[in-house]
Design a protein around this motif. Sequence first.
Motif, PDB file in Angstrom:
ATOM      1  N   VAL A  97       5.228   6.588   2.554  1.00 22.12           N
ATOM      2  CA  VAL A  97       4.805   6.207   1.304  1.00 22.12           C
ATOM      3  C   VAL A  97       4.726   7.638   0.456  1.00 22.12           C
ATOM      4  O   VAL A  97       3.867   8.456   1.145  1.00 22.12           O
ATOM      5  CB  VAL A  97       3.932   5.177   1.074  1.00 22.12           C
ATOM      6  CG1 VAL A  97       3.837   4.887  -0.309  1.00 22.12           C
ATOM      7  CG2 VAL A  97       4.234   3.944   1.956  1.00 22.12           C
ATOM      8  N   GLY A  98       4.822   7.836  -0.545  1.00 20.18           N
ATOM      9  CA  GLY A  98       4.475   9.080  -1.358  1.00 20.18           C
ATOM     10  C   GLY A  98       4.323   8.825  -2.907  1.00 20.18           C
ATOM     11  O   GLY A  98       4.441   7.763  -3.490  1.00 20.18           O
ATOM     12  N   PRO A  99       3.531   9.667  -3.366  1.00 20.22           N
ATOM     13  CA  PRO A  99       3.035   9.248  -4.886  1.00 20.22           C
ATOM     14  C   PRO A  99       4.073  10.022  -5.950  1.00 20.22           C
ATOM     15  O   PRO A  99       4.292   9.627  -7.022  1.00 20.22           O
ATOM     16  CB  PRO A  99       1.926  10.311  -5.182  1.00 20.22           C
ATOM     17  CG  PRO A  99       1.998  11.309  -3.915  1.00 20.22           C
ATOM     18  CD  PRO A  99       2.964  10.893  -2.927  1.00 20.22           C
ATOM     19  N   MET A 100       5.206  10.573  -5.300  1.00 20.11           N
ATOM     20  CA  MET A 100       6.179  11.110  -5.971  1.00 20.11           C
ATOM     21  C   MET A 100       7.378  10.890  -5.163  1.00 20.11           C
ATOM     22  O   MET A 100       7.659  10.504  -4.122  1.00 20.11           O
ATOM     23  CB  MET A 100       5.933  12.465  -6.589  1.00 20.11           C
ATOM     24  CG  MET A 100       5.823  13.245  -5.394  1.00 20.11           C
ATOM     25  SD  MET A 100       5.281  14.988  -5.648  1.00 20.11           S
ATOM     26  CE  MET A 100       7.152  15.807  -5.187  1.00 20.11           C
ATOM     27  N   CYS A 120       7.513   6.167  -8.221  1.00 20.79           N
ATOM     28  CA  CYS A 120       8.286   6.273  -9.522  1.00 20.79           C
ATOM     29  C   CYS A 120       7.515   5.650 -10.607  1.00 20.79           C
ATOM     30  O   CYS A 120       6.671   4.727 -10.505  1.00 20.79           O
ATOM     31  CB  CYS A 120       9.606   5.478  -9.131  1.00 20.79           C
ATOM     32  SG  CYS A 120      10.417   6.046  -7.750  1.00 20.79           S
ATOM     33  N   GLY A 121       7.841   6.337 -11.526  1.00 20.71           N
ATOM     34  CA  GLY A 121       7.160   5.980 -12.789  1.00 20.71           C
ATOM     35  C   GLY A 121       8.114   5.494 -13.930  1.00 20.71           C
ATOM     36  O   GLY A 121       7.978   5.434 -15.210  1.00 20.71           O
ATOM     37  N   VAL A 139       5.661   1.784  -7.411  1.00 16.72           N
ATOM     38  CA  VAL A 139       5.410   2.213  -8.594  1.00 16.72           C
ATOM     39  C   VAL A 139       3.959   2.776  -8.678  1.00 16.72           C
ATOM     40  O   VAL A 139       3.046   1.981  -8.279  1.00 16.72           O
ATOM     41  CB  VAL A 139       5.602   0.969  -9.644  1.00 16.72           C
ATOM     42  CG1 VAL A 139       4.921   1.236 -10.912  1.00 16.72           C
ATOM     43  CG2 VAL A 139       6.878   0.422  -9.510  1.00 16.72           C
ATOM     44  N   PHE A 140       3.839   3.996  -9.143  1.00 16.59           N
ATOM     45  CA  PHE A 140       2.443   4.790  -9.132  1.00 16.59           C
ATOM     46  C   PHE A 140       2.392   5.780 -10.298  1.00 16.59           C
ATOM     47  O   PHE A 140       3.299   6.225 -10.570  1.00 16.59           O
ATOM     48  CB  PHE A 140       2.557   5.502  -7.701  1.00 16.59           C
ATOM     49  CG  PHE A 140       1.201   6.277  -7.431  1.00 16.59           C
ATOM     50  CD1 PHE A 140      -0.048   5.571  -7.124  1.00 16.59           C
ATOM     51  CD2 PHE A 140       1.136   7.615  -7.843  1.00 16.59           C
ATOM     52  CE1 PHE A 140      -0.903   6.327  -7.116  1.00 16.59           C
ATOM     53  CE2 PHE A 140      -0.074   8.167  -7.711  1.00 16.59           C
ATOM     54  CZ  PHE A 140      -1.151   7.674  -7.189  1.00 16.59           C
ATOM     55  N   PRO A 141       1.313   5.821 -10.676  1.00 20.40           N
ATOM     56  CA  PRO A 141       0.020   4.717 -10.441  1.00 20.40           C
ATOM     57  C   PRO A 141       0.401   3.283 -11.300  1.00 20.40           C
ATOM     58  O   PRO A 141       0.810   3.291 -12.396  1.00 20.40           O
ATOM     59  CB  PRO A 141      -1.195   5.637 -11.074  1.00 20.40           C
ATOM     60  CG  PRO A 141      -0.736   6.603 -11.988  1.00 20.40           C
ATOM     61  CD  PRO A 141       1.051   6.860 -11.686  1.00 20.40           C
TER      62      PRO A 141
END
Length: 228
Positions: A97-100, A120-121, A139-141
Amino acid sequence: MAAKDRMAVLAAMMDQSIIPVFYDPDVEVCKNVIQACANGGAKCIEFTNRGDFASHVFFEVTKHFAKADPSVIMGVGSIVEAPTAGIYIANGAKFIVGPMLNAEVAKVCNRRGIPYSPGCGSATEIGYAQELGCEIVKVFPGSSVGGPEFVKAVMGPMPWTRIMPTGGVEPDEASLRKWFGAGIVACGIGSNLITKELLKAKDYAGIEKRVAETIALVKKIKAELAAK
């Protein structure tokens, strides 16, 4: 699920619906918290790649559970580039899992048959992640990009999308009903689930109880939504 292949891991994540997100520099604390989560019904755990020597902690914890409780599915979060993903996969990670979104991470994961959920945003990022083979998109944040309303907006023209928000999801009925009602398949919850108070007290039975109650609540909400 001994082999923990890609499809089995994805199915487990969606069935569990609540993915505990956790990191501690102490190996023994990690073992106790993760076992408590597993006992509470959360076999899929996202260990966050934070702090010095985090990959070494992960290795020790994953090696422990390979013998102590093979039903535990260890994943890793906060991954932003391919070399780090490779280290964790070599150390036993079954999902990343990643923030981007990083295309090179997707390639490494696809080559090894490991699920990758990038942060993804926007609808464009989600679409690109799907092109790269990501079955569940993070979906983050979660709360900052638009919350459940964002999920609803995306699901309209892209109903095949599987979304897992992290950030802004509370382990209570009001929050979970909004998110799952919007169409998510799972969500990551960190300190809202495994609280500082429980950790400080080393109340592992309390963590197990909180996780079990939250998972039971989500199953109830999902059953009610499916019946509509």
